[in-house]
Scaffold this motif. Structure first.
Motif, PDB file in Angstrom:
ATOM      1  N   ALA A  11       0.811  -1.216   0.000  1.00 12.79           N
ATOM      2  CA  ALA A  11       0.000   0.000   0.000  1.00 12.79           C
ATOM      3  C   ALA A  11       0.844   1.266   0.000  1.00 12.79           C
ATOM      4  CB  ALA A  11      -0.922   0.003   1.221  1.00 12.79           C
ATOM      5  N   VAL A  12       2.158   1.114  -0.135  1.00  9.92           N
ATOM      6  CA  VAL A  12       3.074   2.251  -0.077  1.00  9.92           C
ATOM      7  C   VAL A  12       3.726   2.477  -1.434  1.00  9.92           C
ATOM      8  CG1 VAL A  12       5.129   3.201   1.042  1.00  9.92           C
ATOM      9  CG2 VAL A  12       3.545   1.761   2.360  1.00  9.92           C
ATOM     10  N   ALA A  47      -6.124   1.766  -3.186  1.00  9.18           N
ATOM     11  CA  ALA A  47      -5.284   0.785  -2.500  1.00  9.18           C
ATOM     12  C   ALA A  47      -3.987   1.417  -1.994  1.00  9.18           C
ATOM     13  CB  ALA A  47      -4.958  -0.386  -3.427  1.00  9.18           C
ATOM     14  N   VAL A  48      -3.631   2.599  -2.499  1.00 12.97           N
ATOM     15  CA  VAL A  48      -2.442   3.302  -2.018  1.00 12.97           C
ATOM     16  C   VAL A  48      -2.806   4.055  -0.739  1.00 12.97           C
ATOM     17  CG1 VAL A  48      -0.712   5.074  -2.510  1.00 12.97           C
ATOM     18  CG2 VAL A  48      -1.497   3.554  -4.331  1.00 12.97           C
ATOM     19  N   LYS A  49      -2.028   3.820   0.314  1.00 10.25           N
ATOM     20  CA  LYS A  49      -2.312   4.452   1.599  1.00 10.25           C
ATOM     21  C   LYS A  49      -1.269   5.481   2.020  1.00 10.25           C
ATOM     22  CE  LYS A  49      -4.942   0.606   3.641  1.00 10.25           C
ATOM     23  NZ  LYS A  49      -5.022  -0.297   4.821  1.00 10.25           N
ATOM     24  N   VAL A  50      -0.051   5.345   1.526  1.00  3.97           N
ATOM     25  CA  VAL A  50       1.035   6.244   1.912  1.00  3.97           C
ATOM     26  C   VAL A  50       1.961   6.446   0.717  1.00  3.97           C
ATOM     27  CG1 VAL A  50       2.813   6.756   3.646  1.00  3.97           C
ATOM     28  CG2 VAL A  50       0.998   5.114   4.187  1.00  3.97           C
ATOM     29  N   VAL A  51       2.511   7.655   0.621  1.00  2.00           N
ATOM     30  CA  VAL A  51       3.540   7.952  -0.378  1.00  2.00           C
ATOM     31  C   VAL A  51       4.794   8.425   0.346  1.00  2.00           C
ATOM     32  CG1 VAL A  51       4.216   9.458  -2.301  1.00  2.00           C
ATOM     33  CG2 VAL A  51       1.889   8.527  -2.198  1.00  2.00           C
ATOM     34  N   ILE A  52       5.955   7.926  -0.076  1.00  2.00           N
ATOM     35  CA  ILE A  52       7.244   8.411   0.415  1.00  2.00           C
ATOM     36  C   ILE A  52       7.928   9.147  -0.740  1.00  2.00           C
ATOM     37  CG2 ILE A  52       9.535   7.786   1.273  1.00  2.00           C
ATOM     38  CD1 ILE A  52       8.259   5.278   2.504  1.00  2.00           C
ATOM     39  N   PRO A 103      -1.505  10.370   3.195  1.00  2.58           N
ATOM     40  CA  PRO A 103      -0.334  10.897   3.888  1.00  2.58           C
ATOM     41  C   PRO A 103       0.925  10.768   3.035  1.00  2.58           C
ATOM     42  CG  PRO A 103      -1.621   9.489   5.351  1.00  2.58           C
ATOM     43  CD  PRO A 103      -2.196   9.318   3.979  1.00  2.58           C
ATOM     44  N   VAL A 104       1.766  11.802   3.080  1.00  2.00           N
ATOM     45  CA  VAL A 104       3.017  11.820   2.332  1.00  2.00           C
ATOM     46  C   VAL A 104       4.174  12.023   3.313  1.00  2.00           C
ATOM     47  CG1 VAL A 104       4.351  12.908   0.484  1.00  2.00           C
ATOM     48  CG2 VAL A 104       1.847  12.801   0.322  1.00  2.00           C
ATOM     49  N   ILE A 105       5.111  11.092   3.292  1.00  2.00           N
ATOM     50  CA  ILE A 105       6.317  11.175   4.111  1.00  2.00           C
ATOM     51  C   ILE A 105       7.455  11.645   3.223  1.00  2.00           C
ATOM     52  CG2 ILE A 105       7.987   9.891   5.504  1.00  2.00           C
ATOM     53  CD1 ILE A 105       5.714   7.861   6.060  1.00  2.00           C
ATOM     54  N   CYS A 106       8.186  12.659   3.652  1.00  2.00           N
ATOM     55  CA  CYS A 106       9.348  13.133   2.910  1.00  2.00           C
ATOM     56  C   CYS A 106      10.603  12.652   3.629  1.00  2.00           C
ATOM     57  CB  CYS A 106       9.335  14.660   2.833  1.00  2.00           C
ATOM     58  SG  CYS A 106      10.543  15.328   1.675  1.00  2.00           S
ATOM     59  N   ALA A 107      11.396  11.845   2.954  1.00  2.00           N
ATOM     60  CA  ALA A 107      12.657  11.340   3.498  1.00  2.00           C
ATOM     61  C   ALA A 107      13.783  12.153   2.873  1.00  2.00           C
ATOM     62  CB  ALA A 107      12.809   9.855   3.192  1.00  2.00           C
ATOM     63  N   ILE A 108      14.313  13.096   3.633  1.00  2.00           N
ATOM     64  CA  ILE A 108      15.229  14.103   3.093  1.00  2.00           C
ATOM     65  C   ILE A 108      16.660  13.607   3.259  1.00  2.00           C
ATOM     66  CG2 ILE A 108      15.905  16.528   3.215  1.00  2.00           C
ATOM     67  CD1 ILE A 108      13.011  16.745   4.746  1.00  2.00           C
ATOM     68  N   ASN A 109      17.249  13.181   2.163  1.00  2.00           N
ATOM     69  CA  ASN A 109      18.528  12.492   2.181  1.00  2.00           C
ATOM     70  C   ASN A 109      19.737  13.413   2.098  1.00  2.00           C
ATOM     71  OD1 ASN A 109      17.189  12.614  -0.556  1.00  2.00           O
ATOM     72  ND2 ASN A 109      19.317  12.300  -1.174  1.00  2.00           N
ATOM     73  N   ARG A 197      10.144   3.809   5.662  1.00  2.00           N
ATOM     74  CA  ARG A 197       9.314   2.646   5.339  1.00  2.00           C
ATOM     75  C   ARG A 197       8.608   2.116   6.585  1.00  2.00           C
ATOM     76  NH1 ARG A 197      10.186  -0.427   0.546  1.00  2.00           N
ATOM     77  NH2 ARG A 197      11.731   0.448  -0.879  1.00  2.00           N
ATOM     78  N   GLN A 198       9.305   2.086   7.713  1.00  2.00           N
ATOM     79  CA  GLN A 198       8.686   1.613   8.951  1.00  2.00           C
ATOM     80  C   GLN A 198       7.507   2.503   9.345  1.00  2.00           C
ATOM     81  OE1 GLN A 198      11.773   1.355  11.908  1.00  2.00           O
ATOM     82  NE2 GLN A 198      12.896  -0.262  10.823  1.00  2.00           N
ATOM     83  N   LEU A 199       7.713   3.812   9.240  1.00  2.00           N
ATOM     84  CA  LEU A 199       6.634   4.742   9.563  1.00  2.00           C
ATOM     85  C   LEU A 199       5.478   4.584   8.585  1.00  2.00           C
ATOM     86  CD1 LEU A 199       5.486   7.076  11.190  1.00  2.00           C
ATOM     87  CD2 LEU A 199       6.822   8.644   9.762  1.00  2.00           C
ATOM     88  N   ALA A 200       5.794   4.417   7.308  1.00  2.00           N
ATOM     89  CA  ALA A 200       4.758   4.212   6.299  1.00  2.00           C
ATOM     90  C   ALA A 200       3.957   2.954   6.584  1.00  2.00           C
ATOM     91  CB  ALA A 200       5.386   4.142   4.903  1.00  2.00           C
ATOM     92  N   ALA A 201       4.636   1.900   7.029  1.00  2.00           N
ATOM     93  CA  ALA A 201       3.950   0.646   7.332  1.00  2.00           C
ATOM     94  C   ALA A 201       2.977   0.822   8.499  1.00  2.00           C
ATOM     95  CB  ALA A 201       4.968  -0.446   7.647  1.00  2.00           C
TER      96      ALA A 201
END
Length: 262
Positions: A11-12, A47-52, A103-109, A197-201
């Motif tokens: 779902a991510v 079916a998509v629940k989260v975007v990173i 919900p959108v998670i931004c992983a700032i690398n 990914r853990q937070l998205a899960a």
């Protein structure tokens, strides 16, 4: 080459900006069209629940392509034409991404500069690698935030901090970003995507339709009156109480088991 590399994990959706040779710049390429297309895809796929959202290479995003800005020196490009280019160009990203239902998670690398910082502010949750830096740097190249940064950044860090960042153009490090609320956590660089990914899960374990309504209420709450938001909340709650997922959650709670959402 496509700007976004999109990976599906249940779902991510993980969208990685994948042009490190241009420092993942958001202009002078297909970035705008691809972000808008991604949002349309997610909106249509329940079916998509989260975007990173993250970046490939050492930099998250340098924002606008400064070298590409030289073309604005051409007298044939009038101010009206440039204004319309912004409307039909970079401004389509906040119109799509900030309003996205899930919900959108931004992983700032790495460094998030100018429009790259504003892109991060369009997301709901921001996680930074220890080496990330952040700059609202438009003033340093003689322009203003043309992508909505003057609206987005104060909502992330407050008006005083946003003003300091916008007026100086200076960068802050990940520690300062955590202190001012720009990001919610700072992690070692090699753990960034794993923690995202853990937070998205954790988020994806909850009912998708309910999360979409919850996000909509949070977005509306930024500008609606309390009375209006209460009215909208009552309507959403009436829908929520009639969902199979709510029935399953209540039944599972009474039966002392984990719910199985459909």
């Amino acid at each position: 080459m496509a700007f976004l590399n999109i990976e599906r994990d249940g779902a991510v959706l993980i969208a990685t900006m994948n042009q490190p040779e241009t420092r993942n710049a958001l202009t002078g390429n297909t970035a705008v069209d691809e972000f808008v297309a991604l949002c349309e895809q997610v909106r249509a796929d329940t079916a998509v629940k989260v975007v990173i959202v993250t970046g490939a290479g050492p930099i998250f995003s340098s924002g606008g392509n400064v070298k590409d800005m030289k073309r604005f020196f051409d007298d044939a490009l009038t101010p009206d034409m440039i204004r319309e280019e912004y409307r039909q160009g970079i401004q389509r990203i906040p119109n799509a991404l900030y309003q996205l239902d899930v919900p959108v998670i931004c992983a700032i690398n790495g460094p998030a500069i100018g429009a790259g910082l504003d892109l991060a502010c369009m997301c709901d949750i921001r996680i930074a690698a220890e080496n990330a830096t952040f700059a609202e740097s438009f003033v340093r190249v003689g322009i203003v935030p043309g992508d909505g940064g003057a609206w987005l950044l104060p909502r992330a860090v407050g008006m005083a901090k946003a003003s300091e960042m916008a007026f100086t153009g200076e960068a802050i490090d990940a520690r300062d970003a955590l202190a001012c609320g720009l990001v919610s956590r700072v992690v070692p660089a090699d753990q960034l995507l794993a923690q995202a990914r853990q937070l998205a899960a954790k988020i994806a374990a909850n009912p998708g339709a309910i999360m979409r309504m919850t996000k909509r209420l949070l977005r509306e709450g930024e500008h609606a009156s309390l009375a209006s938001l209460l009215e909208m909340s009552a309507g959403c709650q009436a829908i929520a109480h009639k969902t199979a997922d709510h029935r399953e959650a209540v039944t599972a709670f009474i039966e002392k088991r984990q719910p199985v959402f459909r």
